[in-house]
Design a protein around this motif. Structure first.
Motif, PDB file in Angstrom:
ATOM      1  N   LYS A 211       0.827  -1.195   0.000  1.00 16.99           N
ATOM      2  CA  LYS A 211       0.000   0.000   0.000  1.00 16.99           C
ATOM      3  C   LYS A 211       0.871   1.257   0.000  1.00 16.99           C
ATOM      4  O   LYS A 211       1.975   1.259   0.534  1.00 16.99           O
ATOM      5  CB  LYS A 211      -0.924   0.015   1.225  1.00 16.99           C
ATOM      6  CG  LYS A 211      -1.965  -1.093   1.217  1.00 16.99           C
ATOM      7  CD  LYS A 211      -2.855  -1.011   2.439  1.00 16.99           C
ATOM      8  CE  LYS A 211      -3.908  -2.114   2.437  1.00 16.99           C
ATOM      9  NZ  LYS A 211      -4.760  -2.058   3.633  1.00 16.99           N
ATOM     10  N   SER A 212       0.347   2.315  -0.579  1.00 16.14           N
ATOM     11  CA  SER A 212       1.074   3.580  -0.621  1.00 16.14           C
ATOM     12  C   SER A 212       1.235   4.165   0.781  1.00 16.14           C
ATOM     13  O   SER A 212       0.339   4.027   1.628  1.00 16.14           O
ATOM     14  CB  SER A 212       0.334   4.588  -1.501  1.00 16.14           C
ATOM     15  OG  SER A 212       0.242   4.150  -2.832  1.00 16.14           O
ATOM     16  N   LYS A 214       1.311   7.378   3.194  1.00 16.24           N
ATOM     17  CA  LYS A 214       0.605   8.653   3.151  1.00 16.24           C
ATOM     18  C   LYS A 214       1.528   9.816   2.816  1.00 16.24           C
ATOM     19  O   LYS A 214       1.129  10.744   2.093  1.00 16.24           O
ATOM     20  CB  LYS A 214      -0.097   8.909   4.489  1.00 16.24           C
ATOM     21  CG  LYS A 214      -1.281   7.976   4.748  1.00 16.24           C
ATOM     22  CD  LYS A 214      -1.972   8.317   6.052  1.00 16.24           C
ATOM     23  CE  LYS A 214      -3.172   7.390   6.282  1.00 16.24           C
ATOM     24  NZ  LYS A 214      -3.865   7.717   7.571  1.00 16.24           N
ATOM     25  N   ILE A 217       2.100  10.468  -1.026  1.00 15.26           N
ATOM     26  CA  ILE A 217       0.981  10.819  -1.899  1.00 15.26           C
ATOM     27  C   ILE A 217       0.891  12.342  -2.005  1.00 15.26           C
ATOM     28  O   ILE A 217       0.745  13.035  -0.993  1.00 15.26           O
ATOM     29  CB  ILE A 217      -0.339  10.246  -1.351  1.00 15.26           C
ATOM     30  CG1 ILE A 217      -0.249   8.719  -1.237  1.00 15.26           C
ATOM     31  CG2 ILE A 217      -1.504  10.639  -2.255  1.00 15.26           C
ATOM     32  CD1 ILE A 217      -1.420   8.085  -0.510  1.00 15.26           C
ATOM     33  N   LYS A 249      -3.975   7.037 -15.756  1.00 15.97           N
ATOM     34  CA  LYS A 249      -4.783   5.902 -15.318  1.00 15.97           C
ATOM     35  C   LYS A 249      -4.557   4.696 -16.229  1.00 15.97           C
ATOM     36  O   LYS A 249      -4.485   3.553 -15.759  1.00 15.97           O
ATOM     37  CB  LYS A 249      -6.261   6.294 -15.306  1.00 15.97           C
ATOM     38  CG  LYS A 249      -7.176   5.239 -14.720  1.00 15.97           C
ATOM     39  CD  LYS A 249      -8.602   5.747 -14.584  1.00 15.97           C
ATOM     40  CE  LYS A 249      -8.703   6.834 -13.540  1.00 15.97           C
ATOM     41  NZ  LYS A 249     -10.119   7.254 -13.308  1.00 15.97           N
ATOM     42  N   ARG A 260      -1.409   1.052  -6.178  1.00 20.48           N
ATOM     43  CA  ARG A 260      -0.816   2.380  -5.961  1.00 20.48           C
ATOM     44  C   ARG A 260      -1.676   3.507  -6.540  1.00 20.48           C
ATOM     45  O   ARG A 260      -1.273   4.664  -6.492  1.00 20.48           O
ATOM     46  CB  ARG A 260       0.576   2.426  -6.595  1.00 20.48           C
ATOM     47  CG  ARG A 260       1.567   1.450  -5.979  1.00 20.48           C
ATOM     48  CD  ARG A 260       2.165   1.995  -4.711  1.00 20.48           C
ATOM     49  NE  ARG A 260       3.089   1.054  -4.091  1.00 20.48           N
ATOM     50  CZ  ARG A 260       3.952   1.376  -3.139  1.00 20.48           C
ATOM     51  NH1 ARG A 260       4.016   2.607  -2.692  1.00 20.48           N
ATOM     52  NH2 ARG A 260       4.745   0.462  -2.607  1.00 20.48           N
ATOM     53  N   GLN A 262      -4.407   6.354  -6.793  1.00 19.94           N
ATOM     54  CA  GLN A 262      -4.955   7.298  -5.826  1.00 19.94           C
ATOM     55  C   GLN A 262      -6.214   7.950  -6.402  1.00 19.94           C
ATOM     56  O   GLN A 262      -6.566   7.735  -7.558  1.00 19.94           O
ATOM     57  CB  GLN A 262      -3.909   8.379  -5.505  1.00 19.94           C
ATOM     58  CG  GLN A 262      -2.554   7.838  -5.118  1.00 19.94           C
ATOM     59  CD  GLN A 262      -2.594   6.936  -3.892  1.00 19.94           C
ATOM     60  OE1 GLN A 262      -3.317   7.216  -2.938  1.00 19.94           O
ATOM     61  NE2 GLN A 262      -1.822   5.852  -3.917  1.00 19.94           N
ATOM     62  N   GLU A 263      -6.874   8.753  -5.591  1.00 20.24           N
ATOM     63  CA  GLU A 263      -8.011   9.500  -6.115  1.00 20.24           C
ATOM     64  C   GLU A 263      -7.529  10.464  -7.190  1.00 20.24           C
ATOM     65  O   GLU A 263      -6.352  10.849  -7.221  1.00 20.24           O
ATOM     66  CB  GLU A 263      -8.712  10.256  -4.986  1.00 20.24           C
ATOM     67  CG  GLU A 263      -7.858  11.295  -4.293  1.00 20.24           C
ATOM     68  CD  GLU A 263      -8.620  12.013  -3.187  1.00 20.24           C
ATOM     69  OE1 GLU A 263      -9.466  12.865  -3.531  1.00 20.24           O
ATOM     70  OE2 GLU A 263      -8.362  11.715  -2.012  1.00 20.24           O
ATOM     71  N   PHE A 266      -4.073  12.940  -7.748  1.00 15.56           N
ATOM     72  CA  PHE A 266      -2.974  12.642  -6.830  1.00 15.56           C
ATOM     73  C   PHE A 266      -2.128  11.497  -7.374  1.00 15.56           C
ATOM     74  O   PHE A 266      -2.589  10.667  -8.166  1.00 15.56           O
ATOM     75  CB  PHE A 266      -3.514  12.277  -5.450  1.00 15.56           C
ATOM     76  CG  PHE A 266      -4.097  13.443  -4.698  1.00 15.56           C
ATOM     77  CD1 PHE A 266      -3.331  14.122  -3.755  1.00 15.56           C
ATOM     78  CD2 PHE A 266      -5.395  13.875  -4.944  1.00 15.56           C
ATOM     79  CE1 PHE A 266      -3.864  15.196  -3.058  1.00 15.56           C
ATOM     80  CE2 PHE A 266      -5.939  14.954  -4.263  1.00 15.56           C
ATOM     81  CZ  PHE A 266      -5.162  15.614  -3.313  1.00 15.56           C
ATOM     82  N   ASP A 268       1.278   8.677  -6.272  1.00 18.35           N
ATOM     83  CA  ASP A 268       2.250   8.099  -5.337  1.00 18.35           C
ATOM     84  C   ASP A 268       3.636   8.356  -5.928  1.00 18.35           C
ATOM     85  O   ASP A 268       3.954   7.901  -7.034  1.00 18.35           O
ATOM     86  CB  ASP A 268       1.990   6.597  -5.202  1.00 18.35           C
ATOM     87  CG  ASP A 268       2.898   5.917  -4.189  1.00 18.35           C
ATOM     88  OD1 ASP A 268       4.040   6.378  -4.008  1.00 18.35           O
ATOM     89  OD2 ASP A 268       2.478   4.898  -3.607  1.00 18.35           O
TER      90      ASP A 268
END
Length: 278
Positions: A211-212, A214, A217, A249, A260, A262-263, A266, A268
């Motif tokens: 997982k990324s 925080k 990010i 994307k 990895r 993100q919304e 954003f 990583d």
């Protein structure tokens, strides 16, 4: 067949992980030496390896036998025990190691808190360096096992050279999608510097499946957007009139970086750094 090998079995009591790391002058050592079952323990069997020590060892430890009791049981009924070498760690993190008296020099093992190191036909000092490094290294169980393996090679390692290496770590529901306990299962079957290659593959594995963080990010703005646009163009993903975020994307899904993603807006930074190295 003789297996000129060194290995370490280890346990992380916080994350509840059991693992094995091994290196050998032997093709595909990962197909023979390591065994591990989440909640039960880990086994490294080598030196004229008796691979039944893996599943049978798990059976004994799952029934409540300690690592030492399990080794005692298995070797007591093995007519070729003088040729065997094995390290085990049980479900509670108790470690044990065994080296038969006919294993080729240098051969031996060391146990400590939550680990056992063993090897045969080694440069003297290899297992001591591995034990010290495992004890002193911080990080995940995989990080510590790999650091120990690298320290063993630096100290001299297998006196005949290098060929293959492997890392196996199990954790309850730790596998892909949470559908298995096989948390990390990586092998280098034939390579001039297998430990270095194993460490490189593990680093990529962590990039894909961890997982990324925080603090890594950040918004895709200004300089980061320019860098991302340049890398997507260089890597052949940029299409005329396609928005940057849409292209990015496409990259994430094509390159298997779903973990990895993100919304929108954003990124990583570990992914961006990987792009610049590709």
């Amino acid at each position: 067949m003789w297996k000129i090998t060194y290995s370490i079995v280890g346990y992380d009591p916080v994350e509840k992980e059991w693992g094995v790391a091994t290196q050998s002058k032997f093709l595909a050592v990962g197909a023979v030496v390591p065994f591990a079952v989440a909640g039960v323990g880990a086994v490294a069997t080598q030196s004229y390896a008796n691979t039944s020590y893996g599943p049978e060892g798990m059976e004994h430890m799952s029934s409540g036998k300690s690592a030492q009791e399990t080794i005692d049981l298995l070797t007591s009924i093995d007519e070729d025990r003088a040729l065997r070498q094995v390290g085990m760690i049980d479900g509670q993190g108790n470690a044990a190691t065994y080296t038969g008296e006919k294993c080729y020099d240098w051969a031996g093992g060391i146990t400590g808190k939550h680990y056992a190191v063993q090897g045969n036909i080694l440069i003297a000092g290899t297992v001591e360096a591995m034990a010290k490094t495992f004890e002193e290294t911080e990080g995940t169980l995989a990080d510590r096992l790999l650091a120990s393996l690298a320290a063993g090679q630096q100290a001299g390692g297998d006196s005949r050279g290098q060929q293959s290496a492997a890392l196996l770590v199990v954790k309850k529901a730790g596998g892909y999608g949470g559908f298995s306990d096989r948390f990390i299962d990586l092998r280098v079957d034939d390579h001039k510097t297998p430990v270095d290659e194993l460490i490189r593959i593990h680093r990529i594995h962590q990039l894909y499946f961890s997982k990324s963080k925080k603090d890594r990010i950040v918004p895709i703005e200004e300089q980061i957007a320019e860098t991302l646009d340049h890398q997507l163009t260089r890597l052949g993903y940029k299409k005329e009139d396609q928005p940057l975020l849409h292209t990015f994307k496409d990259y994430l899904h094509t390159e298997n970086f779903e973990m990895r993603a993100q919304e929108d807006g954003f990124i990583d930074l570990d992914v961006l750094e990987h792009m610049t190295r590709s």
